[in-house]
Design a protein around this motif. Structure first.
Motif, short mmCIF file in Angstrom:
data_model
loop_
_atom_site.label_atom_id
_atom_site.label_comp_id
_atom_site.label_asym_id
_atom_site.label_seq_id
_atom_site.Cartn_x
_atom_site.Cartn_y
_atom_site.Cartn_z
N SER A 297 63.40 -42.01 -24.41
CA SER A 297 62.51 -43.18 -24.39
C SER A 297 61.09 -42.77 -24.02
O SER A 297 60.11 -43.24 -24.63
CB SER A 297 63.04 -44.21 -23.39
OG SER A 297 64.34 -44.65 -23.74
N ILE A 298 60.98 -41.88 -23.03
CA ILE A 298 59.65 -41.41 -22.62
C ILE A 298 58.96 -40.67 -23.77
O ILE A 298 57.75 -40.80 -23.99
CB ILE A 298 59.76 -40.52 -21.39
CG1 ILE A 298 60.25 -41.32 -20.18
CG2 ILE A 298 58.43 -39.86 -21.07
CD1 ILE A 298 59.32 -42.42 -19.74
N ARG A 299 59.73 -39.88 -24.51
CA ARG A 299 59.14 -39.14 -25.63
C ARG A 299 58.58 -40.10 -26.68
O ARG A 299 57.47 -39.89 -27.19
CB ARG A 299 60.20 -38.22 -26.26
CG ARG A 299 59.67 -37.40 -27.44
CD ARG A 299 60.60 -36.23 -27.71
NE ARG A 299 61.94 -36.67 -28.03
CZ ARG A 299 62.37 -36.95 -29.27
NH1 ARG A 299 61.55 -36.83 -30.28
NH2 ARG A 299 63.61 -37.32 -29.48
N TYR A 300 59.32 -41.15 -26.99
CA TYR A 300 58.82 -42.12 -27.96
C TYR A 300 57.60 -42.88 -27.41
O TYR A 300 56.68 -43.22 -28.16
CB TYR A 300 59.92 -43.11 -28.34
CG TYR A 300 60.94 -42.51 -29.29
CD1 TYR A 300 60.57 -41.96 -30.50
CD2 TYR A 300 62.30 -42.51 -28.95
CE1 TYR A 300 61.50 -41.42 -31.36
CE2 TYR A 300 63.25 -41.95 -29.81
CZ TYR A 300 62.84 -41.41 -31.01
OH TYR A 300 63.77 -40.86 -31.86
N MET A 301 57.58 -43.12 -26.11
CA MET A 301 56.42 -43.79 -25.51
C MET A 301 55.18 -42.90 -25.58
O MET A 301 54.06 -43.38 -25.83
CB MET A 301 56.72 -44.17 -24.07
CG MET A 301 57.75 -45.30 -23.93
SD MET A 301 58.25 -45.57 -22.23
CE MET A 301 56.71 -46.07 -21.49
N LEU A 302 55.37 -41.60 -25.39
CA LEU A 302 54.24 -40.66 -25.50
C LEU A 302 53.73 -40.60 -26.94
O LEU A 302 52.52 -40.51 -27.18
CB LEU A 302 54.67 -39.28 -25.03
CG LEU A 302 55.00 -39.15 -23.53
CD1 LEU A 302 55.51 -37.75 -23.22
CD2 LEU A 302 53.76 -39.45 -22.69
N ILE A 303 54.66 -40.64 -27.90
CA ILE A 303 54.24 -40.67 -29.31
C ILE A 303 53.42 -41.93 -29.60
O ILE A 303 52.39 -41.89 -30.28
CB ILE A 303 55.47 -40.59 -30.23
CG1 ILE A 303 56.14 -39.22 -30.09
CG2 ILE A 303 55.07 -40.85 -31.69
CD1 ILE A 303 57.45 -39.10 -30.85
N ALA A 304 53.87 -43.06 -29.04
CA ALA A 304 53.14 -44.31 -29.24
C ALA A 304 51.75 -44.24 -28.61
O ALA A 304 50.76 -44.71 -29.18
CB ALA A 304 53.93 -45.48 -28.66
N ALA A 305 51.68 -43.62 -27.41
CA ALA A 305 50.38 -43.49 -26.74
C ALA A 305 49.44 -42.61 -27.56
O ALA A 305 48.24 -42.89 -27.67
CB ALA A 305 50.57 -42.91 -25.35
N LEU B 17 45.41 -45.85 -34.41
CA LEU B 17 45.46 -47.29 -34.68
C LEU B 17 44.14 -47.97 -34.33
O LEU B 17 43.71 -48.90 -35.02
CB LEU B 17 46.61 -47.92 -33.89
CG LEU B 17 48.02 -47.44 -34.27
CD1 LEU B 17 49.06 -48.08 -33.37
CD2 LEU B 17 48.31 -47.76 -35.74
N THR B 18 43.49 -47.50 -33.25
CA THR B 18 42.20 -48.07 -32.89
C THR B 18 41.16 -47.80 -33.97
O THR B 18 40.37 -48.68 -34.34
CB THR B 18 41.72 -47.48 -31.55
OG1 THR B 18 42.70 -47.75 -30.54
CG2 THR B 18 40.39 -48.07 -31.15
N THR B 19 41.16 -46.58 -34.49
CA THR B 19 40.24 -46.25 -35.58
C THR B 19 40.49 -47.12 -36.80
O THR B 19 39.55 -47.64 -37.42
CB THR B 19 40.38 -44.76 -35.95
OG1 THR B 19 40.14 -43.95 -34.80
CG2 THR B 19 39.39 -44.38 -37.04
N VAL B 20 41.76 -47.29 -37.13
CA VAL B 20 42.10 -48.13 -38.28
C VAL B 20 41.63 -49.57 -38.04
O VAL B 20 41.08 -50.22 -38.94
CB VAL B 20 43.62 -48.09 -38.53
CG1 VAL B 20 44.03 -49.11 -39.59
CG2 VAL B 20 44.04 -46.69 -38.98
N GLY B 21 41.83 -50.07 -36.81
CA GLY B 21 41.40 -51.43 -36.51
C GLY B 21 39.89 -51.60 -36.61
O GLY B 21 39.40 -52.61 -37.13
N ILE B 22 39.15 -50.62 -36.11
CA ILE B 22 37.69 -50.69 -36.19
C ILE B 22 37.23 -50.70 -37.64
O ILE B 22 36.38 -51.50 -38.05
CB ILE B 22 37.06 -49.50 -35.44
CG1 ILE B 22 37.31 -49.63 -33.93
CG2 ILE B 22 35.57 -49.40 -35.72
CD1 ILE B 22 36.87 -48.43 -33.14
#
Length: 493
Positions: free
Chosen positions: A196-204, A210-215
């Motif tokens: 679970s922690i590994r997937y959370m790090l991938i999301a982070a 995702l921020t770049t895409v949103g901008i």
């Protein structure tokens, strides 16, 4: 209720689940943790993660999706007469949202009676005055369709927020129960938690992307909205910048060429100051300076990078500008009349160049130091002097990195605002005279969005078109930098 309370509620449920899960794991091992597959804390974290992660994920998705869904529903119910000529439903919805938020704030502050919210036939002039008294921005005249849509938007938002609380709390409790039911001596809690922690790090790690895409998407959509209201040919090929906020753009001239010219002109002057000084400083620090001198000079040079840009702007306005006028102005030391005022391209360019010196010198210094010592030793072995070695061996080997440092400084110069506002003025003009006042794209983005911006007008939306143009310009600059770096890197690999 504030979202912070909901977050705290989920964290409390997760903390309680952690304690109960850890205690239950110890009990399932008959008091001996050696009978457990994992350490007791892993069982507690399994319960806490199953409580927090689904709840926070749904919370984030809900907060993003709810305004979009409500806006779509309310927009579909807007009558066509509510959309003035030259505007669109999306721009009117921005006004509806601001009115809805302003009503909520005015009710809380006591400037608006809550009974008004149940009256669709309320006195709109009184409502507008109450919103202004509460410090809310009212950018257009409040009409009956906008008022009705704002009431509907507020009602649906409140209902959606209540439903969000119920769903998120229910998910947190359900996740905690799920984790507790898994808690037994044979459950592989450590494997589950670490996965679970590994997937959370991938999301982070994905947040930046995702921020770049949103901008980019926000720029694209608002730019498209602008070009629906203003001709694209007039924007890219117009030679006059004269926005007028009366008449919804009908009397405005929004040509970008004067702004682009000012941006590039000031950046070129800044680079002409920063690159030679920064590069020579880097060569001295890396090749000639002793360790004691380097340990003092380099930190002092890098202090320039920590000075706020507003301080540089004041320095340009109060010191450099008057100094240039005393030299190049009427009655100056040179007896010429080139610069009529303190605000000019030269003023902003010189001060911006001073600001960019640490970017060029520090990066170039690191790059030159990274050149293998064996290249220098080989040059010395062939009889070359130190200056010849630097010129013919070190600098060519470090050239790709130096080019990257210069282009990084160029990107920083193109995006600078405060120095331009205070040092270069606000005049949008096409001129080759560096002693005249000019302005840049970034300065006009700020000015177009300062104050009570009406986002149903091209004069406000043009800021997004300017930002999109600037983004494409810097992206092209970075692509060019990669091309140069790759071309020369092959020569020295």
């Amino acid at each position: 209720m504030p979202i912070l309370w909901l977050i705290c509620a989920v964290l409390i449920i997760a903390a309680i689940g952690f304690v109960i899960g850890r205690t239950r794991a110890i009990s399932s091992g008959q008091g001996d943790i050696r009978n457990l597959h994992s350490l007791p804390s892993y069982y507690g974290w399994n319960v806490a993660l199953k409580s927090m992660v689904p709840a926070f994920f749904v919370l984030i998705v809900w907060l993003i999706a709810q305004p979009l869904i409500i806006s779509s529903v309310v927009s579909s119910n807007l009558p066509e007469t509510a959309i003035p000529e030259g505007s669109s439903a999306g721009l009117i919805m921005s006004e509806v949202q601001r009115t809805s938020n302003g009503v909520s704030a005015a009710v809380i502050s006591g400037d608006l009676d809550s009974a008004v919210l149940a009256d669709s036939a309320a006195d709109l002039s009184a409502v507008t005055e109450a919103l202004k008294n509460a410090g809310q921005i009212v950018t257009t005249e409040l009409t009956q369709p906008i008022w009705d849509a704002a009431l509907s938007y507020r009602s649906m938002s409140n209902a959606g927020t209540t439903a969000m609380w119920v769903v998120v709390i229910a998910l947190a409790i359900a996740g905690a129960v799920w984790g507790l039911r898994q808690t037994n001596a044979d459950f592989r809690a450590r494997n589950t938690v670490e996965t679970s922690i590994r997937y959370m790090l991938i999301a982070a790690a994905s947040i930046a992307i995702l921020t770049t895409v949103g901008i980019v998407l926000s720029l694209v959509f608002n730019t498209i909205e602008f070009f629906r209201l203003y001709p694209i040919t007039h924007f890219f090929f117009g030679t006059e910048w004269a926005p007028s906020f009366s008449g919804r753009g009908g009397s405005s001239e929004l040509g970008i060429l004067p702004l682009l010219w000012g941006t590039l002109y000031i950046s070129v002057v800044a680079l002409a100051v920063a690159v030679p000084i920064g590069l020579f400083a880097a060569i001295y620090l890396s090749e000639y300076a002793s360790k004691s001198v380097r340990s003092v000079a380099k930190p002092l040079l890098e202090v320039l990078a920590g000075i706020p840009t507003i301080v540089y702007g004041l320095f340009a306005l109060l010191t450099v500008g008057p100094l240039l006028v005393s030299v190049f102005g009427e009655g100056g030391y040179l007896g010429v009349d080139w610069q009529g005022g303190g605000r000019a391209v030269m003023t902003a360019g010189i001060v911006m160049g001073i600001m960019l010196i640490p970017f060029v010198s520090s990066l170039s210094d690191d790059i030159i130091n990274a050149v293998p010592q064996s290249l220098r030793d080989g040059s010395y072995g062939l009889g070359a002097t130190q200056s010849e070695t630097i010129k013919q061996v070190v600098l060519p080997a470090a050239l790709p990195g130096i080019v990257g440092a210069v282009l990084l400084a160029a990107s920083r110069a193109i995006g600078e605002t405060m120095i331009v506002v205070l040092g270069a003025g606000a005049a949008a003009r096409l001129s080759l005279n560096p002693f005249e006042a000019m302005t840049t794209v970034t300065a006009k983005i700020v000015s177009q969005l300062t104050g009570d911006s009406d986002f149903s007008s091209p004069e406000a939306l043009v800021a997004f078109a300017l930002g999109m143009t600037l983004f494409i310009l810097t992206l092209g600059l970075n692509i060019f930098a990669l091309y140069i770096v790759n071309k020369y890197r092959e020569q020295y690999d």
